[in-house]
Design an enzyme around this catalytic site. Sequence first.
Site, mmCIF file in Angstrom:
data_model
loop_
_atom_site.group_PDB
_atom_site.id
_atom_site.type_symbol
_atom_site.label_atom_id
_atom_site.label_comp_id
_atom_site.label_asym_id
_atom_site.label_seq_id
_atom_site.Cartn_x
_atom_site.Cartn_y
_atom_site.Cartn_z
ATOM 1 N N LYS A 96 -7.135 -4.459 -2.703
ATOM 2 C CA LYS A 96 -7.758 -5.256 -1.503
ATOM 3 C C LYS A 96 -8.392 -4.317 -0.781
ATOM 4 O O LYS A 96 -8.421 -3.025 -0.645
ATOM 5 C CB LYS A 96 -6.697 -5.906 -0.685
ATOM 6 N N ASP A 142 0.715 -1.357 -0.229
ATOM 7 C CA ASP A 142 -0.039 -0.017 0.108
ATOM 8 C C ASP A 142 0.730 1.202 -0.016
ATOM 9 O O ASP A 142 0.440 2.281 0.957
ATOM 10 C CB ASP A 142 -0.934 -0.029 1.203
ATOM 11 N N CYS A 153 -2.065 -2.098 8.069
ATOM 12 C CA CYS A 153 -1.760 -3.364 7.140
ATOM 13 C C CYS A 153 -0.300 -4.037 7.065
ATOM 14 O O CYS A 153 -0.359 -5.277 6.969
ATOM 15 C CB CYS A 153 -2.032 -2.498 5.479
#
Length: 182
Positions: free
Chosen positions: A78, A14, A111
């Site tokens: 995602k 990310d 994350c």
Amino acid sequence: MLIRVERSCLLVIDIQEKLLAAMHEGKTVTRNAGILLRAAQRLEVPVVASEQYPQGLGSTVEAVAGRFPAASGAPSPKLTFSCAADQNYMDRLLPLKRKHAVIIGIEAHICVLQTALELNDEGYRCFVVADAVASRAPGDYALALERMKDNGCEIVTTEMVLFEWLRTAGTDQFKELSKLVK
């Protein structure tokens, strides 16, 4: 345990436009992600990348995406915080059969943490690259690294990964890649 290049995969989590802008030490993450991506490409370490809700948070920053090896494919979008909880991501990771997960990205306490802890539970040896992960708040970052370490993940630096992958000085790969950290 040393990080073995032949057992490694590089997980890029990310590193996206809107997220990176808010990160403490975001420029350092971008720089070190570039170093590790260049090394991964040269040393044939597979790369698996993710993007958290790209419609809202934008795509992977070009300084990072532009270094993805061609074989890695596009980042996997995602909605789950943990990459390990996303079936599409795991469908890309599992066939690699590489159990040394070198993890970079953002945010360290969300994350990155959830991915590392879940992969650790699944039998992966997780190496979280401290100078290639970040959070908005330094306190969240520090606690995330502490928690991952307490749960069996190894906390490493970009240079640790690079030189453990290389293992030997004097090779063409060493001459090329060691210049990245000078």
